[in-house]
Design a protein around this motif. Structure first.
Motif, short mmCIF file in Angstrom:
data_model
loop_
_atom_site.label_atom_id
_atom_site.label_comp_id
_atom_site.label_asym_id
_atom_site.label_seq_id
_atom_site.Cartn_x
_atom_site.Cartn_y
_atom_site.Cartn_z
N ILE A 1 0.85 -1.19 0.00
CA ILE A 1 0.00 0.00 0.00
C ILE A 1 0.89 1.24 0.00
CG2 ILE A 1 -0.16 -0.03 2.53
CD1 ILE A 1 -2.98 1.14 2.25
N GLN A 2 0.42 2.30 -0.64
CA GLN A 2 1.15 3.56 -0.57
C GLN A 2 0.16 4.72 -0.58
OE1 GLN A 2 3.74 3.80 -3.99
NE2 GLN A 2 2.10 4.39 -5.37
N ILE A 3 0.59 5.81 0.05
CA ILE A 3 -0.14 7.07 0.03
C ILE A 3 0.85 8.12 -0.46
CG2 ILE A 3 -1.35 8.81 1.40
CD1 ILE A 3 -2.16 6.57 3.32
N THR A 4 0.54 8.78 -1.55
CA THR A 4 1.52 9.68 -2.17
C THR A 4 1.43 11.11 -1.64
OG1 THR A 4 -0.03 10.06 -4.00
CG2 THR A 4 1.60 8.32 -4.28
N ALA A 5 0.38 11.43 -0.89
CA ALA A 5 0.23 12.78 -0.34
C ALA A 5 0.80 12.84 1.07
CB ALA A 5 -1.25 13.18 -0.34
N SER A 6 1.27 14.03 1.45
CA SER A 6 1.74 14.24 2.82
C SER A 6 0.57 14.12 3.78
CB SER A 6 2.40 15.61 2.94
OG SER A 6 3.54 15.69 2.13
N GLN A 7 0.88 13.75 5.03
CA GLN A 7 -0.18 13.52 6.01
C GLN A 7 0.17 14.15 7.35
OE1 GLN A 7 -2.17 9.38 5.58
NE2 GLN A 7 0.00 9.03 5.24
N VAL A 8 -0.89 14.45 8.09
CA VAL A 8 -0.75 14.89 9.48
C VAL A 8 -1.43 13.85 10.35
CG1 VAL A 8 -1.36 16.64 11.18
CG2 VAL A 8 -0.69 17.34 8.86
N PHE A 9 -0.70 13.32 11.33
CA PHE A 9 -1.24 12.30 12.22
C PHE A 9 -1.52 12.93 13.58
CE2 PHE A 9 1.36 10.05 9.12
CZ PHE A 9 0.44 9.13 8.65
N ASP A 10 -2.74 12.80 14.02
CA ASP A 10 -3.17 13.45 15.25
C ASP A 10 -3.10 12.46 16.41
OD1 ASP A 10 -4.30 14.90 17.23
OD2 ASP A 10 -6.26 15.14 16.30
N PHE A 11 -2.02 12.56 17.21
CA PHE A 11 -1.88 11.76 18.42
C PHE A 11 -1.73 12.68 19.63
CE2 PHE A 11 -0.63 8.73 15.14
CZ PHE A 11 -1.34 7.60 15.53
N ARG A 12 -2.45 13.80 19.61
CA ARG A 12 -2.39 14.73 20.73
C ARG A 12 -2.82 14.03 22.02
NH1 ARG A 12 -5.82 19.55 18.09
NH2 ARG A 12 -6.94 17.70 17.34
N GLY A 13 -2.04 14.24 23.06
CA GLY A 13 -2.36 13.62 24.33
C GLY A 13 -1.91 12.18 24.46
N GLU A 14 -1.06 11.71 23.54
CA GLU A 14 -0.58 10.33 23.58
C GLU A 14 0.13 10.04 24.91
OE1 GLU A 14 0.55 6.54 22.99
OE2 GLU A 14 -0.82 7.66 21.69
N ALA A 15 -0.32 8.95 25.57
CA ALA A 15 0.21 8.62 26.90
C ALA A 15 1.63 8.06 26.85
CB ALA A 15 -0.71 7.62 27.59
#
Length: 799
Positions: free
Chosen positions: A563-577
């Protein structure tokens, strides 16, 4: 952005040929193009390929040596000579031996069998076994799946008065044994039209030559060895395996029926895939951890109770084998990384360890090849004698049999194929052995050989696929070597859902959509990826089409390979313990970091809680600069090439827009942003400037008198009165100072009685406060989609 694990190489069909096949056969354009790509390029060939004909079973007497061997066997039967069947311990050798037992029984022969113990004796013919056979009165030995390299052993058998007929399919050496007859389609001068038979395939041809026509159920045994030994499934092998599978669906052998049941395989729907991944590993487990005789007994017993008992034993051995493999893989990886000591991967990986079960070193080699994509040799070393026995697995760019031939003087014995081989040598020769292989590989392997390639048969859109098309592709069965299950590439599908599934949540389920059509996608063992796949993303996938049947409903399904994703991404892990564990998991999934290529990622924060974070000790750690911008905090960050950074982990939010903009000016080629900062209890929130709020603060300041006022005392009181953070209050005072409303010096503030009349918008700090407050609102409060959209727009603006 998610990089694919492989470089996808998509076949380009001959459109004229595929169009003609689609028209003549009345099949889908996809099936027609797949047939054309695999050399099935005429309607006649296609009909034979899809629907099967027996003319691909060649005359066994075309095999060189068969005309001499058959009269000798008939003579032995007439004279009631005692015959030895000498086999091998892998699934092909077990199948070959079992087939010959059925043949001997049908012929009423007097016979014995001998299969060497993998760990105690090793591959091939052994003189002590020939001595034993001589004592048993054997005068004719028939080898199956072995013997083509046994020059000295066959000469010894002849000296004992035994004739030897060799049936084998391995690569013939330069010097051939002087056997009574040699039967191997790969022999020089052999006119047999198909060279890809397994050892059991050659044994089947011997049986055909004697009987004229073999029982239909014998093809079951031949199919097992052919698939297990990774033989090409075209020409005669295709017929052997297809007929074997048809018979296996109502098997006449109690052992095969029991093994299918213990493996959880539906007999009515058994396929070559089931043979490869259910039957073959359990049969091989017998020879790897015990003695292959147990598997031979399973394939030859006529007693259902004994078959059940043996099938359960093989299943337990296979589970034990899996654990042994995992243990050795961990040891081998540690040994390799210590051996490299920070340097790059060698062109060929050679590792030897004491106590490594010689029966599984080939599997371990395969595991390491998959991990590092280097030709790999794993050897078990006897601590007392120093003798090493091992197995090799190679990549397409290097013929490992040729490489071993180049240093044959260093080994006691070796043999095999271009992609897999076995060998034995003394530990004193290991260093020279490794150096020789490195020289050989360096002279032949180019950089592109170290990039794994995934072959794809076609690229199509989702609208071209349906259950009917998938059913047509099933006509290409049986799948295996040289006729793999078709792999398709689909691009720009929208991700609707990504979730983990399975008892341990280690598998992945996706729902993709394109042009109004949806597709379920399943990937085994890739459940972790679900955390990093965001609904709405456009993904490209490579996989194998299948039909999922559930509650009587048949639906289309794709078994994911890549699998591939060619667009840039933002991953939201705010508050990750547990941010450290998350970072390690992300790097493992996204960067696929091998030992000679460190992950191209940077960690950015405002404090230093990660300085002692286990495996992140050598991470590229950056810190926000209070004056604006970011600075490297450790040597790894200071020495790195900033343009190599593909991922930025935000462990803390920037405090100013200058810091935020500096991120993207520093890391200009960043592809993914992982946001991990805390959102609860964040101190010092800023708010968008409000005129009424500013007016109220101004009035309160005026009431406090002209001053000077101590800011340390005044700020908390004013902050409480206005219900805003002290940081916000300090920003307000900075605006007032810039406009000339107050004077600040030495920690004291004085109110200017008659300040100049200026609009708040005349203040640069007022606009900066507005922009910083907006930045914090997105970083701390926005929904994931809003945060991603805002950050990507800023990232594009910075670049």
């Amino acid at each position: 952005m998610l990089q694919s694990q492989y470089r996808w190489r998509i076949a380009e069909p001959d459109r004229y040929v595929s169009d003609e096949l689609a028209r003549e056969l009345q099949v889908s354009p996809l099936l027609a193009s797949l047939l054309a790509n695999r050399g099935v390029d005429t309607p006649e060939l296609a009909r034979s390929f899809l629907h099967g004909r027996d003319e691909s079973l060649h005359d066994p007497f075309l095999l060189l040596g068969m005309e001499k061997a058959i009269p000798r066997i008939r003579e032995a039967l007439e004279r009631k000579e005692h015959i030895l069947i000498y086999g091998d311990y892998d699934a092909d050798g077990v199948s070959s031996t079992a087939l010959m037992i059925h043949l001997m029984k049908r012929l009423g022969a007097s016979y014995d069998i001998y299969i060497p113990h993998r760990s105690n004796e090793g591959y091939g013919l052994h003189n002590h076994a020939l001595d034993w056979a001589h004592q048993q009165g054997v005068s004719l030995a028939i080898t199956v799946d072995t013997g083509i390299s046994a020059v000295e052993q066959i000469a010894y058998a002849s000296a004992l008065g035994m004739d030897v007929i060799v049936t084998d399919h391995h690569e013939p050496p330069a010097v051939l044994p002087e056997a009574y007859a040699l039967i191997n389609p790969k022999l020089p001068g052999c006119p047999y039209p198909f060279k890809g038979l397994a050892g059991v395939g050659v044994a089947l041809k011997l049986a055909q030559a004697i009987l004229g026509e073999v029982p239909a159920e014998w093809f079951e045994i031949a199919a097992i060895g052919t698939v297990a030994d990774l033989m090409p499934l075209h020409d005669e092998n295709r017929t052997i395996v297809r007929r074997g599978i048809e018979s296996m669906r109502a098997s006449a052998f109690p052992g095969i029926e029991s093994l299918l049941q213990i493996s959880g395989v539906d007999m009515a729907a058994v396929s070559s895939v089931n043979i490869a991944f259910a039957l073959a590993p359990r049969i091989n487990a017998s020879g790897r951890l015990d003695h292959a005789g147990r598997a031979v007994a399973l394939l030859t017993t006529e007693d259902a109770e004994e078959a059940d008992k043996l099938a359960h034993e093989l299943d337990l051995l296979n589970k034990e084998r899996q654990q042994v493999v995992n243990d050795i893989v961990h040891q081998a990886v540690d040994m390799l990384e210590a051996k490299m000591n920070g340097s790059g991967l060698p062109p060929v990986i050679v590792l030897a360890g004491e106590g490594w079960n010689v029966g599984v070193v080939g599997i371990v080699a395969s595991k390491l090849l998959e991990r590092y994509y280097r030709p790999t040799i794993i050897l078990d070393m006897d601590p007392e004698t120093g003798n090493c026995k091992g197995s090799a697995r190679s990549i397409p760019g290097l013929d490992i049999y040729e490489a071993l031939t180049d240093c044959k003087e260093l080994m006691h014995h070796f043999g095999g194929h271009p992609s897999a081989a076995g060998m034995s040598l003394h530990r004193d020769e290991l260093e020279l052995f490794e150096q020789s292989l490195h020289r050989f590989a360096t002279a032949r392997l180019l950089p592109e050989h170290f990039v794994p390639v995934a072959e794809a048969d076609a690229e199509c859109r989702l609208g071209e696929l349906n259950v009917s098309v998938a059913e047509q592709l099933e006509l290409m069965q049986p799948f295996g070597m040289a006729n793999p299950s078709p792999r398709l590439v689909l691009r720009k599908l929208q991700l609707r859902e990504a979730r983990k599934m399975g008892k341990e949540k280690n598998h992945l389920k996706l729902v993709l959509e394109q042009d109004g059509s949806t597709l379920d996608v399943v990937a085994f063992g890739r459940g972790e990826l679900a955390d990093f796949l965001q609904p709405g993303s456009l993904v490209d996938v490579l996989g194998e089409l299948s039909i999922n049947e559930w509650n009587g409903k048949r639906s289309l399904q794709l078994m994911l390979q890549d699998i591939q994703i060619t667009a840039s991404q933002v991953f939201d892990f705010r508050g990750e313990a547990n941010p450290v564990a998350l970072i390690e998991r992300y790097i493992r999934i996204f960067h696929q970091a091998s030992a000679d290529q460190a992950p191209v990622a940077a960690l950015v924060h405002s404090t230093s809680p990660f300085r002692k974070a286990g495996s992140l000790n050598d991470g590229r750690i950056w810190v926000y600069d209070k004056t604006g911008g970011i600075l490297p905090e450790n040597d790894s960050a200071g020495l790195m090439l900033k343009d190599t950074v593909r991922t930025v982990f935000l462990l803390d939010p920037p405090e100013t827009k200058e810091q935020f903009n500096a991120l993207w000016m520093t890391f200009r080629r960043v592809e993914n942003i992982v946001v991990m900062h805390s959102i609860n209890g964040y101190q010092g929130r800023l708010e968008a400037p409000d005129r009424e709020q500013f007016k109220r603060i101004y009035v309160l300041l005026k009431k406090m008198g002209p001053g000077p006022l101590d800011e340390k005392t005044m700020l908390p009181a004013l902050s409480r009165q206005c219900s805003i953070s002290m940081r916000m209050m300090s920003k307000v005072l900075e605006v007032f100072e810039e406009l000339g409303f107050v004077h600040r010096a030495g920690g004291e503030l004085s109110f200017v009685p008659n300040p100049p009349k200026k609009e708040l918008t005349a203040s640069h700090r007022f606009h900066e406060l507005n922009e910083t407050a907006e930045m914090e609102r997105y970083l701390l409060d926005a929904e994931t989609s809003q945060l991603a959209s805002w950050m990507m727009s800023r990232l594009k603006g910075a670049s």
